[in-house]
Design a protein around this motif. Structure first.
Motif, short mmCIF file in Angstrom:
data_model
loop_
_atom_site.label_atom_id
_atom_site.label_comp_id
_atom_site.label_asym_id
_atom_site.label_seq_id
_atom_site.Cartn_x
_atom_site.Cartn_y
_atom_site.Cartn_z
N ARG A 34 3.04 -5.47 9.54
CA ARG A 34 3.84 -4.28 9.81
C ARG A 34 5.27 -4.47 9.31
N HIS A 89 -0.73 -9.41 12.26
CA HIS A 89 -0.56 -7.96 12.25
C HIS A 89 0.92 -7.58 12.33
N ASP A 90 1.66 -8.33 13.15
CA ASP A 90 3.11 -8.08 13.24
C ASP A 90 3.79 -8.34 11.90
N TYR A 101 7.17 -2.17 6.50
CA TYR A 101 8.48 -1.58 6.77
C TYR A 101 9.45 -1.87 5.62
#
Length: 239
Positions: free
Chosen positions: A93, A89-90, A97
């Protein structure tokens, strides 16, 4: 700079970006050594030098955003956000970005190049459209038969990357114009029902489209400044 995020050595500049940098440096040198002085005021020459350095920085920043989006996309395996573990999930993200950062920079750089061309060629595109884009300038060049050789090169670059640019423009418009929270909520509600999972987009495809758009930006910068430099050199030789 951002290769450090992947424990990699600093980037070695690839041929395309290296050629753009060489042409921009050559152009900036011509602004100060008298090559372009006859046709432009000192104030304009200083402005073009600032813009040209901005193109160098902007292309470098775009390349880094594209690279990071491609690398982070490689880590995404899940089909739904809710199925991701914390690490994935990191990474997702981080992909989002840099992808958003990159797609905004694509059109920002193109539009700045459009304003440069409009000013350099004195096209007065604002008479057609007060807030114009690179693509408006390209049409203006065609309509006014301005530097047809360069206009043709830029048109061919646009045509070659048309689909990626069209898709990215839709994404950019969503990102820029859905700034009102209520509008964004309304849009989401039209596509979402309670209990639904949030599907992960095809991140590798999106990263590839961003890479394709980068190639167009790089190609347009190279075409413009190589043309200006070579044309100026030919005039110097005829003197």
């Amino acid at each position: 700079m951002l290769r450090v995020l992947f424990n990699e050595p600093k980037r070695t500049m690839k041929d395309g970006q290296r050629q753009v940098t060489e042409q921009l440096n050559r152009f900036i040198g011509g602004l100060s050594d008298g090559t372009f002085r006859a046709a432009k005021s000192e104030q304009k020459l200083a402005q073009y030098a600032i813009w040209s350095r901005g193109f160098q920085v902007g292309l470098d920043e775009l390349e880094q955003s594209v690279y990071c989006s491609v690398r982070y996309a490689e880590s995404i395996k899940s089909s739904f956000v809710e199925d991701m573990e914390e690490g994935e999930h990191d990474e997702y993200r981080r992909f989002v970005y840099f992808y958003k950062n990159g797609l905004i920079r694509v059109f920002s750089l193109l539009d700045k190049l459009g304003y440069f061309l409009d000013d350099w060629l004195q096209l007065q595109t604002e008479q057609v459209k007060p807030h114009f884009s690179f693509f408006t300038v390209l049409r203006r060049m065609y309509e006014r038969h301005a530097v047809p050789q360069l206009q043709q090169q830029l048109y061919e670059l646009k045509a070659a990357h048309k689909q990626s640019l069209t898709n990215l423009r839709k994404q950019r418009n969503m990102e820029i114009h859905y700034v009102n929270a209520e509008m964004l909520d309304d849009w989401k509600l039209n596509a979402y029902r309670p209990g639904d999972k949030f599907a992960v987009e095809n991140v590798r495809f999106e990263a590839q489209e961003l890479s394709d758009a980068y190639a167009m930006v790089e190609g347009c910068l190279l075409a413009v400044f190589r043309y200006l430099n070579e044309t100026a050199e030919e005039k110097q030789q005829r003197k």
